[in-house]
Design an enzyme around this catalytic site. Structure first.
Site, short mmCIF file in Angstrom:
data_model
loop_
_atom_site.label_atom_id
_atom_site.label_comp_id
_atom_site.label_asym_id
_atom_site.label_seq_id
_atom_site.Cartn_x
_atom_site.Cartn_y
_atom_site.Cartn_z
N ILE A 12 -44.26 47.00 104.88
CA ILE A 12 -44.69 48.12 105.74
C ILE A 12 -45.77 48.95 105.04
O ILE A 12 -46.76 49.36 105.65
CB ILE A 12 -43.49 49.00 106.15
CG1 ILE A 12 -42.39 48.15 106.79
CG2 ILE A 12 -43.94 50.10 107.12
CD1 ILE A 12 -41.10 48.89 107.07
N LEU A 34 -44.48 46.38 91.89
CA LEU A 34 -44.67 44.94 92.13
C LEU A 34 -43.40 44.15 91.78
O LEU A 34 -43.41 43.31 90.87
CB LEU A 34 -45.89 44.39 91.39
CG LEU A 34 -47.24 44.94 91.85
CD1 LEU A 34 -48.39 44.25 91.11
CD2 LEU A 34 -47.44 44.79 93.36
N ASP A 58 -43.39 52.21 88.16
CA ASP A 58 -42.11 52.50 88.81
C ASP A 58 -42.22 53.91 89.39
O ASP A 58 -42.69 54.81 88.69
CB ASP A 58 -41.02 52.43 87.74
CG ASP A 58 -39.63 52.42 88.34
OD1 ASP A 58 -39.39 53.17 89.31
OD2 ASP A 58 -38.79 51.65 87.83
N THR A 133 -34.24 54.21 107.15
CA THR A 133 -33.83 53.16 108.08
C THR A 133 -32.74 53.65 109.04
O THR A 133 -32.01 54.60 108.72
CB THR A 133 -33.30 51.96 107.27
OG1 THR A 133 -32.59 51.08 108.12
CG2 THR A 133 -32.32 52.40 106.17
N ASP A 134 -32.61 52.95 110.17
CA ASP A 134 -31.51 53.28 111.10
C ASP A 134 -30.17 52.79 110.56
O ASP A 134 -29.12 53.18 111.06
CB ASP A 134 -31.78 52.66 112.49
CG ASP A 134 -31.93 51.14 112.50
OD1 ASP A 134 -31.93 50.52 111.41
OD2 ASP A 134 -32.03 50.56 113.60
N GLU A 135 -30.20 51.94 109.51
CA GLU A 135 -28.94 51.37 109.02
C GLU A 135 -28.04 52.42 108.38
O GLU A 135 -26.84 52.18 108.20
CB GLU A 135 -29.24 50.21 108.04
CG GLU A 135 -30.05 49.13 108.71
CD GLU A 135 -30.12 47.82 107.94
OE1 GLU A 135 -29.21 47.53 107.15
OE2 GLU A 135 -31.11 47.10 108.14
N TYR A 159 -27.20 48.37 100.54
CA TYR A 159 -28.57 48.80 100.90
C TYR A 159 -28.54 50.10 101.69
O TYR A 159 -29.18 51.09 101.32
CB TYR A 159 -29.27 47.70 101.71
CG TYR A 159 -30.51 48.19 102.44
CD1 TYR A 159 -31.63 48.62 101.72
CD2 TYR A 159 -30.55 48.24 103.83
CE1 TYR A 159 -32.77 49.09 102.39
CE2 TYR A 159 -31.69 48.71 104.50
CZ TYR A 159 -32.79 49.14 103.78
OH TYR A 159 -33.90 49.61 104.44
N LYS A 163 -29.88 53.88 100.74
CA LYS A 163 -30.90 54.60 101.53
C LYS A 163 -30.32 55.93 102.02
O LYS A 163 -31.01 56.95 102.04
CB LYS A 163 -31.37 53.75 102.72
CG LYS A 163 -32.22 52.55 102.36
CD LYS A 163 -33.54 52.90 101.70
CE LYS A 163 -34.54 53.58 102.63
NZ LYS A 163 -35.86 53.77 101.97
N1 LIG Z 1 -38.48 46.34 106.88
C1 LIG Z 1 -37.86 47.04 107.81
O1 LIG Z 1 -37.54 46.52 108.89
C2 LIG Z 1 -37.55 48.50 107.59
C3 LIG Z 1 -37.06 49.26 108.65
C4 LIG Z 1 -36.82 50.62 108.46
C5 LIG Z 1 -37.08 51.21 107.24
N2 LIG Z 1 -37.55 50.45 106.22
C6 LIG Z 1 -37.84 51.12 104.94
O2 LIG Z 1 -39.25 51.07 104.78
C7 LIG Z 1 -39.58 50.99 103.40
C8 LIG Z 1 -40.48 49.80 103.16
O3 LIG Z 1 -39.80 48.61 103.60
P1 LIG Z 1 -40.47 47.18 103.44
O4 LIG Z 1 -39.81 46.29 104.41
O5 LIG Z 1 -41.94 47.32 103.44
O6 LIG Z 1 -39.98 46.80 101.97
P2 LIG Z 1 -40.54 45.70 100.99
O7 LIG Z 1 -39.33 45.21 100.24
O8 LIG Z 1 -41.40 44.72 101.69
O9 LIG Z 1 -41.49 46.51 99.99
C9 LIG Z 1 -41.00 47.40 99.03
C10 LIG Z 1 -42.13 47.70 98.08
O10 LIG Z 1 -41.65 48.67 97.13
C11 LIG Z 1 -42.01 48.25 95.81
N3 LIG Z 1 -41.02 48.80 94.89
C12 LIG Z 1 -39.72 48.45 94.75
N4 LIG Z 1 -39.14 49.19 93.80
C13 LIG Z 1 -40.08 50.03 93.33
C14 LIG Z 1 -40.08 51.05 92.35
N5 LIG Z 1 -38.98 51.36 91.65
N6 LIG Z 1 -41.22 51.73 92.13
C15 LIG Z 1 -42.35 51.43 92.81
N7 LIG Z 1 -42.41 50.47 93.74
C16 LIG Z 1 -41.29 49.77 94.01
C17 LIG Z 1 -42.02 46.74 95.87
O11 LIG Z 1 -42.78 46.17 94.84
C18 LIG Z 1 -42.60 46.50 97.26
O12 LIG Z 1 -44.00 46.46 97.21
C19 LIG Z 1 -38.24 50.90 102.65
O13 LIG Z 1 -37.94 52.19 102.17
C20 LIG Z 1 -37.25 50.47 103.71
O14 LIG Z 1 -35.96 50.97 103.43
C21 LIG Z 1 -37.80 49.10 106.35
#
Ligand SMILES: NC(=O)c1ccc[n+]([C@@H]2O[C@H](COP(=O)([O-])OP(=O)(O)OC[C@H]3O[C@@H](n4cnc5c(N)ncnc54)[C@H](O)[C@@H]3O)[C@@H](O)[C@H]2O)c1
Length: 353
Positions: A12, A34, A58, A133-135, A159, A163
């Site tokens: 996202i 990364l 981080d 998230t909605d979860e 998870y 969150k």
């Molecule tokens: N994917 C979905 O359907 C969804 C829905 C609702 C909310 N979200 C939330 O949206 C956000 C992004 O989701 P996504 O699907 O893009 O996740 P993703 O797993 O694709 O990406 C997460 C990113 O965070 C980076 N990351 C992880 N730990 C880190 C740290 N300690 N410091 C810096 N960077 C770090 C990773 O390298 C990665 O680039 C999350 O917070 C997730 O909870 C996701």
């Protein structure tokens, strides 16, 4: 003007940065550790001078984050960084607590110190937007009303619990320290650059590779699906006009069972990239043992963001999923690069492939 985005190399976050820079000249500092889910290739289309600055860090590294905030003086931060895959949280919850809870806490601390030292006008204008998230709301029965912002938090997986904890910390930093926070709770996203461990990209990838399409249990788990670019536009809108301290549910008004999602995917693939033997991809569907504690239904009541901020999704599931399938067909090289050995091993372990 500058904003800081964490997790901008993920699914996202990278879509958000691409859209942001296509729509404005405001520089984005992308802080990403990364992990396996972070992929800078997602941002390859950006050119020097497009306003993207990548910082490998981080988000929980207080010294690094403090330094970059001081150097770049952002007017806002958008916190995407997280461990995001429920199945992985079942196998290894520690990373989820470390990043989603402790990491968010340390990040909040760095931002709080930075914000506290801003001149008054900048302090007032500053925003911390936390992407959640909605979860966190737990699971619904078929007759329950979709989640509203005032639903109780009842997270059921490591998870969603991690969150939920991060959401509570963000809320507490507003109430205790006055940090100008906004929280968004969104339903399941799908679209370009989605790591092929999640249902939709995994099934597209496996279908084309002639592999089984794994469906947990009876496939009747219901989710609300939102095209990722709609999530990004909602976040931009909340950042622009959201009320400080408020949470906004974001959803696509698209409740659908997993089996139905995969069946639709198969029929689009049958049309756009038919199997050579003329058999439908539906034949590749394979039911596997359900995961522990699998929530039955999530659904979002997105009335508040529509009423207060005038935001609505632009895509229906039918339009969004078609774009998504086409994107994966056009970007097989991206998929090849992402599906590294480590990923293969993990999918094998997960689904007993
Ligand atoms: N994917 C979905 O359907 C969804 C829905 C609702 C909310 N979200 C939330 O949206 C956000 C992004 O989701 P996504 O699907 O893009 O996740 P993703 O797993 O694709 O990406 C997460 C990113 O965070 C980076 N990351 C992880 N730990 C880190 C740290 N300690 N410091 C810096 N960077 C770090 C990773 O390298 C990665 O680039 C999350 O917070 C997730 O909870 C996701």
């Amino acid at each position: 003007m500058t904003i800081v985005v964490t997790g901008g190399a993920g699914f996202i976050g990278s879509n958000f940065i691409l859209d942001w820079l296509a729509l404005s000249n405001e520089v984005v500092i992308n802080v990403d550790k990364l992990t396996y889910a972070g992929n800078l290739e997602n941002l390859q289309s950006l050119k020097d001078g497009d306003g993207h600055i990548f910082v490998l860090s981080d988000m929980g590294d207080f010294a690094n984050i403090s330094e970059l905030l001081k150097a770049h003086r952002p007017r806002a931060v958008v916190n995407f960084a997280a461990e995001s895959h429920v199945d992985r949280s079942i196998h290894g919850p520690a990373a989820f607590i470390e990043t989603n809870v402790v990491g968010t806490f340390r990040f909040l601390e760095a931002v709080r110190f930075y914000w506290n030292n801003l001149p008054n006008a900048e302090k007032q204008a500053f925003r911390f937007l936390h992407v959640s998230t909605d979860e966190v709301y737990g699971t619904l029965t078929p007759s329950d009303h979709p989640f509203r912002e005032d639903n109780r938090y009842e997270p059921n997986s490591p998870y969603s619990a991690s969150k939920a904890a991060s959401d509570h910390l963000v809320r507490a930093y507003h109430h205790t320290y006055g940090l100008p926070v906004l929280t968004t709770n969104c339903s399941n996203n799908y679209g370009p650059y989605h790591f092929p461990e999640k249902l939709i990209p995994l099934c597209i990838h496996n279908a084309l590779a002639g592999k089984p399409l794994p469906i947990y249990g009876d496939g009747q788990q219901i989710r609300d699906w939102l095209y990722v670019k709609d999530h990004c536009s909602a976040i931009r809108r909340v950042l622009e006009a959201g009320q400080i301290g408020e949470a906004y549910n974001i959803g696509g008004w698209n409740e659908m069972a997993n089996l139905e999602v995969v069946t639709i995917l198969c029929s689009i693939l049958d049309e756009l990239s038919p199997r050579q033997d003329g058999v439908s991809y539906i034949e590749q569907i394979s039911f596997v043992k359900d995961r522990p504690g699998h929530d039955r239904r999530y659904a979002i009541d997105a009335t508040k963001i529509e009423r207060e901020l005038g935001w609505k999704p632009a895509e229906t599931f039918n339009t969004g999923i078609r774009k998504t399938v086409q994107w994966y067909l056009d970007h097989q090289d991206w998929v090849e690069n992402v599906t590294s050995g480590a990923y293969q091993n993990w999918v094998g372990k997960q689904y007993g492939a």
